[in-house]
Design a protein around this motif. Structure first.
Motif, PDB file in Angstrom:
ATOM      1  N   THR A 168      57.748  81.718   1.842  1.00 43.93           N
ATOM      2  CA  THR A 168      58.372  82.763   2.670  1.00 43.93           C
ATOM      3  C   THR A 168      58.143  82.547   4.163  1.00 43.93           C
ATOM      4  O   THR A 168      58.949  82.998   4.983  1.00 43.93           O
ATOM      5  CB  THR A 168      57.823  84.135   2.273  1.00 43.93           C
ATOM      6  OG1 THR A 168      56.383  84.121   2.370  1.00 43.93           O
ATOM      7  CG2 THR A 168      58.218  84.484   0.840  1.00 43.93           C
ATOM      8  N   ASP A 169      57.068  81.859   4.535  1.00 40.36           N
ATOM      9  CA  ASP A 169      56.769  81.673   5.961  1.00 40.36           C
ATOM     10  C   ASP A 169      57.201  80.304   6.480  1.00 40.36           C
ATOM     11  O   ASP A 169      56.721  79.846   7.520  1.00 40.36           O
ATOM     12  CB  ASP A 169      55.278  81.883   6.215  1.00 40.36           C
ATOM     13  CG  ASP A 169      54.406  80.920   5.399  1.00 40.36           C
ATOM     14  OD1 ASP A 169      54.938  80.317   4.441  1.00 40.36           O
ATOM     15  OD2 ASP A 169      53.213  80.773   5.727  1.00 40.36           O
ATOM     16  N   THR A 201      59.236  77.406   8.339  1.00 39.75           N
ATOM     17  CA  THR A 201      60.008  77.335   9.583  1.00 39.75           C
ATOM     18  C   THR A 201      60.824  76.055   9.598  1.00 39.75           C
ATOM     19  O   THR A 201      60.577  75.119   8.821  1.00 39.75           O
ATOM     20  CB  THR A 201      59.088  77.354  10.812  1.00 39.75           C
ATOM     21  OG1 THR A 201      58.316  76.129  10.840  1.00 39.75           O
ATOM     22  CG2 THR A 201      58.161  78.567  10.776  1.00 39.75           C
ATOM     23  N   ASP A 218      58.655  73.108  10.227  1.00 34.88           N
ATOM     24  CA  ASP A 218      57.947  72.654   9.022  1.00 34.88           C
ATOM     25  C   ASP A 218      58.819  71.712   8.195  1.00 34.88           C
ATOM     26  O   ASP A 218      58.350  70.660   7.726  1.00 34.88           O
ATOM     27  CB  ASP A 218      57.540  73.859   8.161  1.00 34.88           C
ATOM     28  CG  ASP A 218      56.489  74.731   8.829  1.00 34.88           C
ATOM     29  OD1 ASP A 218      55.698  74.196   9.626  1.00 34.88           O
ATOM     30  OD2 ASP A 218      56.482  75.948   8.555  1.00 34.88           O
ATOM     31  N   GLU A 221      68.307  83.118   3.405  1.00 36.98           N
ATOM     32  CA  GLU A 221      67.787  83.809   2.230  1.00 36.98           C
ATOM     33  C   GLU A 221      68.935  84.129   1.288  1.00 36.98           C
ATOM     34  O   GLU A 221      69.980  84.613   1.711  1.00 36.98           O
ATOM     35  CB  GLU A 221      67.060  85.094   2.644  1.00 36.98           C
ATOM     36  CG  GLU A 221      66.276  85.738   1.520  1.00 36.98           C
ATOM     37  CD  GLU A 221      65.350  86.843   2.001  1.00 36.98           C
ATOM     38  OE1 GLU A 221      65.435  87.959   1.442  1.00 36.98           O
ATOM     39  OE2 GLU A 221      64.563  86.598   2.942  1.00 36.98           O
ATOM     40  N   LYS A 278      63.864  82.192  -0.134  1.00 37.07           N
ATOM     41  CA  LYS A 278      64.116  81.327   1.012  1.00 37.07           C
ATOM     42  C   LYS A 278      64.693  79.992   0.557  1.00 37.07           C
ATOM     43  O   LYS A 278      64.180  79.345  -0.370  1.00 37.07           O
ATOM     44  CB  LYS A 278      62.812  81.076   1.787  1.00 37.07           C
ATOM     45  CG  LYS A 278      62.385  82.216   2.705  1.00 37.07           C
ATOM     46  CD  LYS A 278      63.328  82.301   3.911  1.00 37.07           C
ATOM     47  CE  LYS A 278      62.873  83.375   4.901  1.00 37.07           C
ATOM     48  NZ  LYS A 278      61.659  82.996   5.624  1.00 37.07           N
ATOM     49  N   LYS A 299      53.239  74.049   1.930  1.00 39.83           N
ATOM     50  CA  LYS A 299      52.551  75.338   2.061  1.00 39.83           C
ATOM     51  C   LYS A 299      52.345  75.995   0.688  1.00 39.83           C
ATOM     52  O   LYS A 299      52.708  77.148   0.469  1.00 39.83           O
ATOM     53  CB  LYS A 299      53.325  76.277   2.992  1.00 39.83           C
ATOM     54  CG  LYS A 299      53.321  75.838   4.448  1.00 39.83           C
ATOM     55  CD  LYS A 299      53.916  76.913   5.349  1.00 39.83           C
ATOM     56  CE  LYS A 299      53.724  76.551   6.818  1.00 39.83           C
ATOM     57  NZ  LYS A 299      54.200  77.608   7.721  1.00 39.83           N
TER      58      LYS A 299
END
Length: 475
Positions: free
Chosen positions: A407-408, A410, A413, A431, A436, A461
């Motif tokens: 969810t986090d 970017t 990333d 989304e 995501k 992640k």
């Protein structure tokens, strides 16, 4: 075993097989200096330019069953190291008007007696089963309707010419007269019924042109070709509803009228979910599940092949061939999935090498210590939502769809994770259904393919991300 020789011994050479047919089998590996046809014994001797050319041909046909005009032939090294008959008696004869032709990946095709409309789609269905067709251009000349067919390699063009020369697309008409073109590359500006670039689906239609050819039976122009190659013809029939059996036309030596070739269950289901049609050139009747993949780069291993081929079906087992390091066997979930993989991946560039994908003579891969088993892998994409996944099948593209993202995540990333494999033009995170996802646009298809085989099912992640090709051309 007979020691290597530049003379190859070919058995089961039927009366219908010509010198040109035999040349088409071995010329991709080197030139043929002499040939002897032993008609009374149904055999032939072919002398290659050197031993290395003969070895290359033997290595290839050890894994691929050679077939000429629908007949399996068998090749081995001859006990002769040199053909001692006179050059004049054994020199291969070339067809009249063909003396100056050199093998080329582009074919010039003249269609005689075109009683039905011949579109690029019809030609694609005729020629693509013998290799990856990149481009087709059709035009009208004084000799009649002609077409230029560009394959991704010379070997496929030679093979297609040897199989299709003189055959009819439809019974009694649309006869193919095939020569090698002297062009090096076809220029295609529009995708329509007269010209098509199968490597660039984003080309526009030519302004002011109808998508249907003028006159004639347009339904027959969109046939699903059944490539039986019986009695010198390629028999063609109109499209059929999903799951409906095919009745081959009667021909001397053919199966009796009413011979039934049903679609496989998964192909019938996929066709039904897509309005009753399959991709052009895909029959849905193939039952062979095992593929032979060759010309692989040293960087390719079983997991990378799984990441690529699982886009077209479930993977049962993969075996890297230690005696041929650039070869591998892949067993797909069923024949339709194997046919999709051949159709979409043949000729794909991976790590700067053009990958060859063909059906193997092996029906399955037996479990062993050097076999990788993926039958119970939760990364197989077609265990759930199989019909939905069939709709997404396509050739490798520049656009990669990334799912199962944290969810986090970017854009930076994702760039850091995928940029080692190529130049990224754009990244878009969005989304869908509360999850995501992202689109990553690479500079070319080879870079996107490398990213997919290397980074599918890797961890970002603490999330295992999934990569697939997207049909979108831009973000």
């Amino acid at each position: 075993m007979t020691e290597p020789s530049k003379v190859l011994h070919v058995r089961n050479v039927g009366q219908e097989i010509t010198e040109s047919d035999l040349l088409g089998l071995v010329q991709p590996f080197g030139s043929v200096s002499k040939m002897v046809l032993l008609r009374t014994k149904n055999q032939a001797l072919l002398q290659m330019q050197d031993v290395n050319a003969a070895i290359s041909a033997m290595q290839y046909y050890t894994s691929v069953q050679p077939s000429v005009r629908g007949r399996n032939v068998y090749i081995q090294f001859s006990s002769h190291q040199e053909l001692t008959t006179s050059d004049q008696a054994t020199q291969p004869r070339r067809p009249a008007g063909d003396q100056d032709q050199q093998p080329n990946r582009i074919l010039l095709v003249t269609i005689h007696h075109p009683l039905y409309p011949i579109t690029v789609d019809v030609l694609h269905q005729v020629f693509n089963p013998h290799g990856h067709v990149e481009k087709i251009v059709t035009f009208q000349k004084s000799a009649g309707l002609q077409a230029l067919i560009q394959y991704n390699n010379q070997q496929s063009a030679v093979y297609a010419k040897s199989l299709l020369q003189g055959r009819n697309i439809y019974d009694g008409c649309c006869t193919l007269d095939i020569q090698f073109s002297n062009l090096q590359e076809l220029q295609v500006n529009f995708n329509n019924e007269r010209t098509r670039d199968y490597t660039n689906s984003s080309l526009p239609n030519e302004p002011g042109r109808s998508q249907n050819p003028p006159g004639g039976n347009n339904m027959m122009a969109n046939v699903l070709l059944q490539q039986s190659l019986l009695d010198g013809n390629i028999y063609a029939m109109p499209p059929r509803p999903a799951g409906q059996i095919v009745n081959f036309q009667q021909a001397p030596g053919a199966q009796p009228l009413g011979y039934q070739v049903p679609m496989t269950p998964s192909a019938a289901a996929a066709a039904a979910a897509s309005g009753g049609t399959l991709p052009p050139g895909v029959t849905g009747t193939n039952e062979r599940c095992t593929l032979l993949v060759s010309n692989l780069a040293p960087e390719v291993d079983a997991d990378k092949l799984f990441n690529l081929f699982s886009n077209y079906g479930n993977i049962i087992r993969i075996k890297m061939l230690h005696n041929k390091p650039d070869h591998a066997l892949i067993q797909m979930g069923d024949g339709y999935q194997a046919e999709l993989a051949v159709y979409y991946l043949r000729g794909t560039m991976l790590f700067e090498k053009r990958m060859e994908v063909n059906f193997s003579k092996h029906s399955q891969i037996n479990p062993s210590q050097d076999t990788h088993d993926y039958s119970s892998s939760n990364l197989n994409r077609f265990n759930r939502n199989a019909l939905k996944n069939y709709k997404y099948c396509c050739s490798p593209t520049k656009m990669i769809h990334v799912s199962s993202l944290p969810t986090d995540i970017t854009e930076v990333d994702l760039m850091n994770h995928l940029s080692p494999h190529g130049n990224i033009l754009n990244v878009k995170i969005f989304e869908a259904n509360g999850k995501k996802q992202a689109l990553v646009h690479f500079d070319n298809e080879e870079q996107a393919t490398e990213a997919l085989v290397c980074k599918h099912a890797t961890v970002v992640k603490k999330s295992t991300v999934r990569l697939a090709f997207s049909k979108l051309s831009n973000i």
